[in-house]
Scaffold this motif. Structure first.
Motif, short mmCIF file in Angstrom:
data_model
loop_
_atom_site.label_atom_id
_atom_site.label_comp_id
_atom_site.label_asym_id
_atom_site.label_seq_id
_atom_site.Cartn_x
_atom_site.Cartn_y
_atom_site.Cartn_z
N GLU A 184 0.84 -1.21 0.00
CA GLU A 184 0.00 0.00 0.00
C GLU A 184 0.87 1.25 0.00
O GLU A 184 1.89 1.29 0.69
N PRO A 185 0.48 2.30 -0.71
CA PRO A 185 1.24 3.55 -0.60
C PRO A 185 1.13 4.09 0.83
O PRO A 185 0.02 4.19 1.36
N ASP A 186 2.25 4.37 1.45
CA ASP A 186 2.17 4.84 2.84
C ASP A 186 3.14 5.99 3.14
O ASP A 186 3.41 6.29 4.29
N ALA A 187 3.65 6.62 2.07
CA ALA A 187 4.61 7.69 2.31
C ALA A 187 4.02 8.84 3.12
O ALA A 187 4.68 9.44 3.95
N CYS A 188 2.74 9.11 2.91
CA CYS A 188 2.11 10.22 3.63
C CYS A 188 2.10 9.95 5.13
O CYS A 188 2.21 10.85 5.94
N ARG A 189 1.95 8.68 5.49
CA ARG A 189 1.88 8.34 6.90
C ARG A 189 3.29 8.18 7.49
O ARG A 189 3.60 8.73 8.55
N VAL A 190 4.14 7.45 6.78
CA VAL A 190 5.48 7.18 7.30
C VAL A 190 6.26 8.48 7.48
O VAL A 190 6.96 8.69 8.45
N ASN A 191 6.09 9.37 6.53
CA ASN A 191 6.83 10.62 6.58
C ASN A 191 5.84 11.77 6.81
O ASN A 191 5.89 12.80 6.15
N SER A 192 4.97 11.56 7.80
CA SER A 192 3.81 12.47 7.89
C SER A 192 4.19 13.91 8.22
O SER A 192 3.56 14.84 7.75
N ALA A 193 5.24 14.09 9.04
CA ALA A 193 5.57 15.46 9.43
C ALA A 193 5.86 16.30 8.19
O ALA A 193 5.36 17.41 8.05
N TYR A 194 6.68 15.75 7.31
CA TYR A 194 7.01 16.51 6.12
C TYR A 194 5.83 16.55 5.16
O TYR A 194 5.44 17.61 4.66
N MET A 195 5.27 15.37 4.90
CA MET A 195 4.29 15.27 3.83
C MET A 195 3.02 16.07 4.09
O MET A 195 2.47 16.69 3.18
N THR A 196 2.54 16.07 5.33
CA THR A 196 1.29 16.80 5.57
C THR A 196 1.48 18.30 5.44
O THR A 196 0.55 19.02 5.14
#
Ligand SMILES: O=C(O)CCC(=O)C(=O)O
Ligand SMILES: [Fe+2]
Length: 486
Positions: A56-68
């Motif tokens: 599953e794509p999970d970059a938004c969650r794994v790297n949430s501080a940056y991504m959000t």
């Protein structure tokens, strides 16, 4: 760096809105601002599809501080982006951030372990300084965060050694009665206190150091009277002993031992509970969790209105967060406003009725209740993840804050839920409802319960009013009146 702010009357072309943005209009009494949620990097869409741990794509969650904060649209995280926008706005507006070393974000430890301190210093230094080790969390207990001089190993070692000495010393100050009058103003007032003390400044520069850096100089007694009087202390009578917590909640929810009739009127519902009951039987729930109990129609419309009216009469002021020195500080993580229900408020007939109901419901007395805290959140305001347990209270006559009963005074149009991060449960405000949870564990009412960590989500539309009622394990009101709580 958190995004662009377009003013309602802006002619600036860069403030035009395209289809890859979401526009929020923030209503404020005097000005109106548009807030634009958009991706700040051209690769956001691509990044958001990356997978780290599974298919599953999970970059938004794994790297949430940056991504959000940088890829809010791609990550469907406009809410968090909005929050960052409000924070940056407040900081730019001159809000002084807490001088204490603390994480403002529930995920800080995890993010730090993932290397975010190095990858995203901008975000992490602001929200996760404790987990990133740029200051000492333990020095929170007594004044401004002490600079650790990271990168200079000789200085860092000096600071660390001296800090350990003052931590030991301050434990004694917190415990021993004779420090009652000075313990709450025995504070380091400069980030370099510990370094200076290690360098012998407490003797060389005694007057300045012993007043500005008393914890670092181990000199709280220099600040005033350390005689031991605290008259009229109530006899210690803890409400809960180990094991009482589960029995209490089972009485409410299961009518355990037939003692729960009183609670039927509130139609009690456990949103979360332990899998096993105190008698060893199975509670019949899928997930083992801490207690979280919803009580319907706990207060009437009239009582809710009265709280709001009293709040406005007294005036709401920017909320503070209790920190371990016994002080309360404005922090970026808590942006609501509040006022306290002291003597005259407590004597109000409608309030008195509610206080009695709280005492009956929590199987305690009005004296076990801290003063009610009346809360107001405007659009965009929130309280980031925290627990309600205050460690330093263990050393005080009132004992631990064993439970919270939170009253919702109105329905909120959008947002403003109370989210229990660990339990993955969000409760939406509904007028009259009460939410009850423990802040300590069943096995030891002096030990904090981490599974009831919670946050007040930003109000997206409308205003939210609520009341915090904290129940202490021992009499709170008597030592408070006798000024024995510091
Ligand atoms: O406003 C809420 O929903 C919860 C507030 C809260 O957790 C607090 O004030 O400690
Ligand atoms: Fe709370």
């Amino acid at each position: 760096d958190v995004g662009e702010v377009c003013h309602g009357d802006s002619q600036d072309a860069s403030c035009s809105v395209d289809s890859n943005q979401e526009v929020f209009t923030v209503q404020e009494p005097v000005k109106q601002k548009q807030f634009i949620c958009k991706d700040l990097h051209e690769n956001c869409q691509e990044w958001s599809k990356i997978s780290f741990n599974n298919d599953e794509p999970d970059a938004c969650r794994v790297n949430s501080a940056y991504m959000t904060q940088h890829c809010a649209m791609a990550c469907d995280a406009c809410d968090q982006f909005y929050l960052g926008f409000r924070l940056s706005e407040m900081v730019e507006g001159g809000l002084s951030i807490t001088p204490f070393c603390q994480d403002e974000n529930f995920d800080c430890r995890q993010l730090a372990a993932q290397g975010e301190c190095e990858n995203n210093p901008l975000y992490m230094n602001m929200f996760c300084e404790a987990s990133c080790g740029i200051c000492s969390e333990e020095s929170n207990r007594f004044g401004v965060k002490q600079s650790m001089h990271k990168g200079d190993s000789a200085k860092e070692q000096l600071v660390r050694d001296q800090l350990n000495k003052s931590i030991d010393y301050m434990h004694g100050v917190k415990r021993e009665r004779k420090y009652k009058k000075v313990r709450h103003h025995c504070l380091n007032k400069n980030p370099d206190c510990t370094l200076w003390a290690a360098g012998g400044q407490c003797d060389k520069n005694e007057r300045y150091m012993k007043s500005m850096c008393a914890p670092a100089c181990l000199s709280c007694d220099y600040l005033g009277d350390t005689s031991e009087d605290c008259p009229g202390l109530p006899e210690r009578m803890p409400l809960w002993k180990p094991g009482d917590l589960n029995v209490f909640f089972e009485t409410i929810v299961d009518n355990a031992n037939g003692n729960g009739e009183y609670y039927r009127q509130f139609n009690p519902k456990a949103l979360s509970r332990p899998k096993t009951k105190s008698d060893g039987s199975d509670a019949g729930v899928e997930n083992d969790g801490a207690w979280l109990v919803l009580l319907d129609n706990f207060i009437t419309d009239e009582e809710a209105e009265r709280f709001i009216e009293i709040g406005h009469g007294q005036g709401f002021e920017r909320s503070r967060k209790a920190v371990d020195s016994g002080e309360e500080r404005v922090t970026v993580g808590r942006t609501s406003s509040n006022t306290w229900c002291h003597d005259s408020c407590m004597r109000d007939p409608l309030v008195a009725r509610v206080l009695e109901r709280i005492a009956n419901t929590t199987n305690s007395t009005i004296r076990h209740s801290e003063h009610l805290q009346l809360l107001r959140y405007e659009t965009g305001q929130f309280y980031l993840g925290h627990d309600d347990f205050i460690p330093y209270q263990l050393d005080l006559p009132c004992g631990a804050r064993i439970m919270t009963i939170f009253l919702y005074l109105n329905d909120v149009e959008d947002g403003g839920g109370t989210r229990f991060t660990e339990l993955d449960i969000t409760v939406q405000p509904k007028r009259g409802t009460a939410l009850l949870w423990p802040n300590v564990i069943n096995e030891d009412p002096m030990e904090s319960e981490t599974r009831t960590f919670h946050e007040a989500l930003p109000v997206i539309k409308g205003v939210k009013y609520g009341v915090n009622s904290w129940i202490q394990n021992e009499d709170f009101q008597t030592p408070w009146k006798n000024k024995c709580l510091g």
